[in-house]
Design a protein around this motif. Sequence first.
Motif, short mmCIF file in Angstrom:
data_model
loop_
_atom_site.label_atom_id
_atom_site.label_comp_id
_atom_site.label_asym_id
_atom_site.label_seq_id
_atom_site.Cartn_x
_atom_site.Cartn_y
_atom_site.Cartn_z
N ASP A 87 0.83 -1.21 0.00
CA ASP A 87 0.00 0.00 0.00
C ASP A 87 0.86 1.26 0.00
O ASP A 87 2.08 1.22 0.12
N TRP A 88 0.18 2.40 -0.12
CA TRP A 88 0.82 3.70 -0.05
C TRP A 88 0.18 4.49 1.08
O TRP A 88 -1.04 4.49 1.24
N GLU A 89 1.03 5.15 1.88
CA GLU A 89 0.52 6.00 2.95
C GLU A 89 0.61 7.46 2.52
O GLU A 89 1.62 7.89 1.95
N MET A 90 -0.46 8.22 2.79
CA MET A 90 -0.48 9.63 2.45
C MET A 90 -0.32 10.47 3.71
O MET A 90 -1.02 10.26 4.70
N VAL A 91 0.63 11.40 3.66
CA VAL A 91 0.82 12.37 4.74
C VAL A 91 0.55 13.75 4.15
O VAL A 91 1.15 14.13 3.14
N LEU A 92 -0.34 14.49 4.76
CA LEU A 92 -0.76 15.79 4.25
C LEU A 92 -0.57 16.87 5.30
O LEU A 92 -0.93 16.67 6.47
N VAL A 93 -0.01 18.00 4.89
CA VAL A 93 0.12 19.15 5.78
C VAL A 93 -0.24 20.41 4.99
O VAL A 93 0.31 20.64 3.91
N ILE A 94 -1.18 21.20 5.50
CA ILE A 94 -1.40 22.55 5.00
C ILE A 94 -0.59 23.46 5.91
O ILE A 94 -0.96 23.70 7.07
N GLY A 95 0.53 23.94 5.42
CA GLY A 95 1.47 24.66 6.26
C GLY A 95 1.16 26.13 6.44
O GLY A 95 1.58 26.73 7.43
N ASP A 96 0.44 26.71 5.49
CA ASP A 96 0.11 28.12 5.57
C ASP A 96 -1.17 28.27 6.39
O ASP A 96 -2.27 28.03 5.91
N ARG A 97 -1.03 28.69 7.64
CA ARG A 97 -2.20 28.76 8.53
C ARG A 97 -3.26 29.74 8.06
O ARG A 97 -4.43 29.63 8.43
N ALA A 98 -2.86 30.72 7.25
CA ALA A 98 -3.83 31.69 6.73
C ALA A 98 -4.87 31.02 5.84
O ALA A 98 -5.96 31.56 5.61
N ASN A 99 -4.55 29.83 5.35
CA ASN A 99 -5.46 29.11 4.46
C ASN A 99 -6.25 28.01 5.15
O ASN A 99 -6.99 27.28 4.50
N TRP A 100 -6.08 27.87 6.45
CA TRP A 100 -6.85 26.84 7.16
C TRP A 100 -8.34 27.20 7.12
O TRP A 100 -8.73 28.36 7.19
N GLY A 101 -9.16 26.17 6.99
CA GLY A 101 -10.61 26.38 6.96
C GLY A 101 -11.18 26.62 5.58
O GLY A 101 -12.39 26.81 5.43
N ARG A 102 -10.34 26.60 4.54
CA ARG A 102 -10.80 26.84 3.18
C ARG A 102 -10.98 25.56 2.37
O ARG A 102 -11.16 25.61 1.16
N HIS A 103 -10.90 24.41 3.01
CA HIS A 103 -11.02 23.11 2.35
C HIS A 103 -9.88 22.84 1.37
O HIS A 103 -10.05 22.05 0.44
N LEU A 104 -8.74 23.49 1.58
CA LEU A 104 -7.59 23.19 0.74
C LEU A 104 -7.10 21.77 0.98
O LEU A 104 -6.57 21.12 0.07
N GLY A 105 -7.26 21.28 2.22
CA GLY A 105 -6.86 19.90 2.50
C GLY A 105 -7.64 18.91 1.66
O GLY A 105 -7.06 17.97 1.10
N THR A 106 -8.93 19.12 1.52
CA THR A 106 -9.76 18.23 0.70
C THR A 106 -9.31 18.25 -0.75
O THR A 106 -9.16 17.20 -1.39
N SER A 107 -9.07 19.44 -1.29
CA SER A 107 -8.60 19.54 -2.68
C SER A 107 -7.24 18.88 -2.86
O SER A 107 -6.99 18.21 -3.87
#
Length: 301
Positions: A87-107
């Motif tokens: 399998d493959w493991e995915m690690v995701l980080v949205i590092g720019d806190r100004a963009n938190w809450g904009r669903h960038l993680g989902t995209s």
Amino acid sequence: MNKPFISLCPEITRDHAFTLMGWLEDENVTRYLSDSRHVSRFIEQLVGRVQLPILTHLFNQGGRFFMACDQHDVPVGFVRLIKTGPDWEMVLVIGDRANWGRHLGTSTIREAMKLAFFDMRAEKLIAKIHADNTRSLKAFQRCGFQFAGETPTLKTFAATREHCLPLLREDPATDPATIYITEIDRIRLRSLIAREPSHADLAHEVERAIVVAPQQVARDVVTMNSRARLRLDDEDMEVTLVYPQDADDSTGKLSVCSPIGTAILGYREGDVIDWRVPDRTCRVRIGKLLYQPEAEGHFHL
């Protein structure tokens, strides 16, 4: 465009490395990242030791690493795809806190899924998420990941190719726009992709498109062998969308496997698309459709 635009940049530069170091020094960003200290130390040593402008090959050890960028090519986070057995493991980080809450993680997750399932031919993706990281938990579940187990601190979610491909094809809430493709074009393009499976974006576009009979396709839709006027950022051009063997830059014959060729397939006059080309994100506007074979009755298999 309904979803926040994200592209995954595979080329990692020294500037990207410095951006990553800044993110990893923020305790709010690294709060749920279990190996943040190790990663930060690795990047710091890397930048000091290797005096190269491009560091991609060093970041891809043990898997694949991508910077997640917005439509202006500004990095907002990163994705690691790590091979763990079959399998493959995915690690995701949205590092720019100004963009938190904009669903960038989902995209970002969806773009990584496209790469994993269409390009890397992964059968299963897993994500190990801290139990208190509600934002990430919701983002992965929103993208079709299902609960697969837990420890006192981590919850494991999994997504299989079989389960998620229909979601990637059919989720109108997060795809940028509806596109159309004829039955004949789909057959031919699927055959092309089967022979050359590295075209992840083309595979995704073909699979998510609404399929119509050649006689029923609207006259303003870009089909194979259509000729159209485009505006690429500030440049006007006239192109014919063709199969790779017929491509010819000198006559404006644009391969459907090229980034812009893939971008315009199935869209209509007046549509505007943000699309990743090798070194940047560009904006493509489809102007006048000058010729469409189906409108002329030319749709033989």
